[in-house]
Design a protein around this motif. Structure first.
Motif, PDB file in Angstrom:
ATOM      1  N   ARG A  80       0.859  -1.182   0.000  1.00 54.89           N
ATOM      2  CA  ARG A  80       0.000   0.000   0.000  1.00 54.89           C
ATOM      3  C   ARG A  80       0.894   1.230   0.000  1.00 54.89           C
ATOM      4  NH1 ARG A  80      -2.634   2.160   5.441  1.00 54.89           N
ATOM      5  NH2 ARG A  80      -0.751   3.182   6.083  1.00 54.89           N
ATOM      6  N   TYR A  81       0.294   2.351  -0.328  1.00 58.22           N
ATOM      7  CA  TYR A  81       1.036   3.604  -0.259  1.00 58.22           C
ATOM      8  C   TYR A  81       1.205   4.008   1.202  1.00 58.22           C
ATOM      9  CZ  TYR A  81       0.295   4.073  -5.267  1.00 58.22           C
ATOM     10  OH  TYR A  81       0.293   3.857  -6.613  1.00 58.22           O
ATOM     11  N   ARG A  82       2.381   4.531   1.493  1.00 54.43           N
ATOM     12  CA  ARG A  82       2.716   4.979   2.838  1.00 54.43           C
ATOM     13  C   ARG A  82       3.735   6.097   2.714  1.00 54.43           C
ATOM     14  NH1 ARG A  82       5.489   1.058   7.383  1.00 54.43           N
ATOM     15  NH2 ARG A  82       5.637   2.655   8.970  1.00 54.43           N
ATOM     16  N   VAL A  83       3.715   7.026   3.625  1.00 49.22           N
ATOM     17  CA  VAL A  83       4.709   8.105   3.628  1.00 49.22           C
ATOM     18  C   VAL A  83       5.828   7.694   4.570  1.00 49.22           C
ATOM     19  CG1 VAL A  83       5.152  10.526   4.158  1.00 49.22           C
ATOM     20  CG2 VAL A  83       2.995   9.859   3.060  1.00 49.22           C
ATOM     21  N   LEU A  84       7.035   7.588   4.026  1.00 51.30           N
ATOM     22  CA  LEU A  84       8.230   7.300   4.814  1.00 51.30           C
ATOM     23  C   LEU A  84       9.217   8.433   4.620  1.00 51.30           C
ATOM     24  CD1 LEU A  84       8.903   3.495   4.159  1.00 51.30           C
ATOM     25  CD2 LEU A  84       7.852   4.547   6.164  1.00 51.30           C
ATOM     26  N   ASP A  85       9.608   9.025   5.702  1.00 50.91           N
ATOM     27  CA  ASP A  85      10.591  10.120   5.671  1.00 50.91           C
ATOM     28  C   ASP A  85      10.148  11.231   4.720  1.00 50.91           C
ATOM     29  OD1 ASP A  85      12.860  11.175   6.825  1.00 50.91           O
ATOM     30  OD2 ASP A  85      14.237  10.302   5.354  1.00 50.91           O
ATOM     31  N   GLY A  86       8.842  11.511   4.702  1.00 54.05           N
ATOM     32  CA  GLY A  86       8.297  12.597   3.900  1.00 54.05           C
ATOM     33  C   GLY A  86       8.027  12.277   2.443  1.00 54.05           C
ATOM     34  N   VAL A  87       8.231  11.015   2.048  1.00 50.01           N
ATOM     35  CA  VAL A  87       8.053  10.628   0.645  1.00 50.01           C
ATOM     36  C   VAL A  87       7.020   9.496   0.573  1.00 50.01           C
ATOM     37  CG1 VAL A  87       9.216   9.668  -1.390  1.00 50.01           C
ATOM     38  CG2 VAL A  87      10.443  11.237   0.118  1.00 50.01           C
ATOM     39  N   GLN A  88       6.073   9.613  -0.362  1.00 51.23           N
ATOM     40  CA  GLN A  88       5.105   8.529  -0.553  1.00 51.23           C
ATOM     41  C   GLN A  88       5.765   7.384  -1.311  1.00 51.23           C
ATOM     42  OE1 GLN A  88       0.783   9.003  -1.456  1.00 51.23           O
ATOM     43  NE2 GLN A  88       1.369   8.040  -3.376  1.00 51.23           N
ATOM     44  N   VAL A  89       5.675   6.189  -0.738  1.00 52.22           N
ATOM     45  CA  VAL A  89       6.287   4.994  -1.323  1.00 52.22           C
ATOM     46  C   VAL A  89       5.264   3.869  -1.322  1.00 52.22           C
ATOM     47  CG1 VAL A  89       8.605   5.660  -0.531  1.00 52.22           C
ATOM     48  CG2 VAL A  89       7.189   4.152   0.883  1.00 52.22           C
ATOM     49  N   LEU A  90       5.581   2.834  -2.052  1.00 47.58           N
ATOM     50  CA  LEU A  90       4.789   1.609  -1.996  1.00 47.58           C
ATOM     51  C   LEU A  90       5.476   0.704  -0.976  1.00 47.58           C
ATOM     52  CD1 LEU A  90       2.238   0.629  -3.371  1.00 47.58           C
ATOM     53  CD2 LEU A  90       3.654  -0.532  -5.038  1.00 47.58           C
ATOM     54  N   SER A  91       4.755   0.369   0.074  1.00 48.84           N
ATOM     55  CA  SER A  91       5.327  -0.343   1.211  1.00 48.84           C
ATOM     56  C   SER A  91       4.782  -1.764   1.300  1.00 48.84           C
ATOM     57  CB  SER A  91       4.986   0.423   2.495  1.00 48.84           C
ATOM     58  OG  SER A  91       5.437  -0.266   3.638  1.00 48.84           O
ATOM     59  N   LEU A  92       5.687  -2.723   1.463  1.00 47.29           N
ATOM     60  CA  LEU A  92       5.346  -4.130   1.667  1.00 47.29           C
ATOM     61  C   LEU A  92       5.261  -4.389   3.167  1.00 47.29           C
ATOM     62  CD1 LEU A  92       5.085  -7.104   0.600  1.00 47.29           C
ATOM     63  CD2 LEU A  92       7.581  -7.235   0.818  1.00 47.29           C
ATOM     64  N   TYR A  93       4.223  -5.108   3.579  1.00 47.17           N
ATOM     65  CA  TYR A  93       4.000  -5.404   4.990  1.00 47.17           C
ATOM     66  C   TYR A  93       3.428  -6.809   5.108  1.00 47.17           C
ATOM     67  CZ  TYR A  93       1.283  -5.478   9.360  1.00 47.17           C
ATOM     68  OH  TYR A  93       0.731  -5.823  10.558  1.00 47.17           O
ATOM     69  N   PHE A  94       3.758  -7.493   6.200  1.00 43.03           N
ATOM     70  CA  PHE A  94       3.090  -8.757   6.515  1.00 43.03           C
ATOM     71  C   PHE A  94       3.172  -9.026   8.005  1.00 43.03           C
ATOM     72  CE2 PHE A  94       7.320  -9.674   4.728  1.00 43.03           C
ATOM     73  CZ  PHE A  94       7.948 -10.324   5.773  1.00 43.03           C
ATOM     74  N   ARG A  95       2.089  -9.614   8.508  1.00 46.18           N
ATOM     75  CA  ARG A  95       2.044 -10.104   9.888  1.00 46.18           C
ATOM     76  C   ARG A  95       1.119 -11.315   9.896  1.00 46.18           C
ATOM     77  NH1 ARG A  95       1.326  -6.375  15.124  1.00 46.18           N
ATOM     78  NH2 ARG A  95       3.220  -5.575  14.151  1.00 46.18           N
ATOM     79  N   PHE A  96       1.604 -12.383  10.509  1.00 51.31           N
ATOM     80  CA  PHE A  96       0.859 -13.642  10.562  1.00 51.31           C
ATOM     81  C   PHE A  96       0.688 -14.108  12.000  1.00 51.31           C
ATOM     82  CE2 PHE A  96       2.323 -13.544   6.257  1.00 51.31           C
ATOM     83  CZ  PHE A  96       1.348 -14.200   5.532  1.00 51.31           C
ATOM     84  N   MET A 109       2.746 -14.728  -0.123  1.00 51.56           N
ATOM     85  CA  MET A 109       1.939 -13.517  -0.215  1.00 51.56           C
ATOM     86  C   MET A 109       2.760 -12.375  -0.807  1.00 51.56           C
ATOM     87  SD  MET A 109       1.390 -10.282   1.161  1.00 51.56           S
ATOM     88  CE  MET A 109       2.635 -10.422   2.421  1.00 51.56           C
ATOM     89  N   ALA A 110       4.009 -12.242  -0.360  1.00 50.82           N
ATOM     90  CA  ALA A 110       4.859 -11.144  -0.829  1.00 50.82           C
ATOM     91  C   ALA A 110       5.142 -11.253  -2.327  1.00 50.82           C
ATOM     92  CB  ALA A 110       6.161 -11.107  -0.040  1.00 50.82           C
ATOM     93  N   LEU A 111       5.323 -12.468  -2.837  1.00 47.35           N
ATOM     94  CA  LEU A 111       5.531 -12.620  -4.281  1.00 47.35           C
ATOM     95  C   LEU A 111       4.310 -12.138  -5.061  1.00 47.35           C
ATOM     96  CD1 LEU A 111       7.395 -16.037  -4.603  1.00 47.35           C
ATOM     97  CD2 LEU A 111       8.302 -13.756  -5.063  1.00 47.35           C
ATOM     98  N   ALA A 112       3.111 -12.432  -4.566  1.00 39.67           N
ATOM     99  CA  ALA A 112       1.893 -11.936  -5.222  1.00 39.67           C
ATOM    100  C   ALA A 112       1.822 -10.412  -5.136  1.00 39.67           C
ATOM    101  CB  ALA A 112       0.656 -12.571  -4.583  1.00 39.67           C
ATOM    102  N   ALA A 113       2.207  -9.866  -3.999  1.00 38.23           N
ATOM    103  CA  ALA A 113       2.196  -8.409  -3.823  1.00 38.23           C
ATOM    104  C   ALA A 113       3.205  -7.735  -4.748  1.00 38.23           C
ATOM    105  CB  ALA A 113       2.484  -8.061  -2.364  1.00 38.23           C
TER     106      ALA A 113
END
Length: 186
Positions: A80-96, A109-113
């Motif tokens: 999803r889009y997220r702002v990191l250090d003032g810049v909008q980036v596409l961020s990968l996240y997972f928690r199981f 899941m990450a390969l599909a993402a």
């Protein structure tokens, strides 16, 4: 969306209890700077944020279940889009949930993402932020082909988080196969 073993779908209002159970679990939240989630109100706010992202962009973090057990949520993740250090980036996240650890679900899941990020969204890069002590997630990111880019002080008073990145060029040169799962408890 489906992978070999997983069902990846948009979150819904009825996912509130599953989201809370995952983020309130002390083992699943062991690397979370704020610790386990403390209330359903926190979960409600996080779910509202996820739903708003889906409404705005038609993608975001998925609810993750096994294809054979589509009603049992085992995790949340995606890009999803997220702002990191003032810049909008596409961020990968997972928690199981801990019982799903060590089986390669995060990589699957990450390969599909990543396929969505680079194939459909034409992202120039994907970033992932991880606590330096979270060795299982760090190993998973490295096995997927993400490279350590640097660190980011994202939580005042805490050690900086590590920033991993995969560029579109890196993605084009990485084989599309599942890496070995990170051993449970690594």
């Amino acid at each position: 969306m489906e992978t070999d073993r997983l069902l990846l779908r948009a979150p819904r209002a009825e996912d509130l209890d599953a989201l809370y159970a995952l983020h309130a679990d002390p083992v699943a939240a062991r690397f979370d700077v704020g610790g386990p989630m403390q209330s359903l109100d926190e979960a409600r706010a996080l779910l509202a944020e996820c739903l708003a992202h889906w409404d705005a962009h038609q993608f975001g973090y998925w609810v993750i279940a096994l294809r054979e057990q589509p009603d049992e949520v085992i995790g949340f993740g995606g890009v999803r889009y997220r702002v990191l250090d003032g810049v909008q980036v596409l961020s990968l996240y997972f928690r199981f949930m801990p019982q799903a650890w060590g089986r390669g679900y995060a990589s699957e899941m990450a390969l599909a993402a990543m396929e969505m990020a680079f194939g459909s969204l034409h992202a120039p890069s994907v970033l992932a932020l991880v606590r330096s002590s979270n060795m299982p997630s760090r190993k998973t990111l490295e096995r997927l082909g993400l490279h350590l880019k640097g660190s980011l002080t994202d939580c005042p008073g805490q050690q900086p988080s590590l920033l991993f990145e995969m560029s579109a060029a890196d993605y084009a040169s990485v084989p599309r196969r599942l890496p070995e799962p990170t051993p449970f408890g690594a």
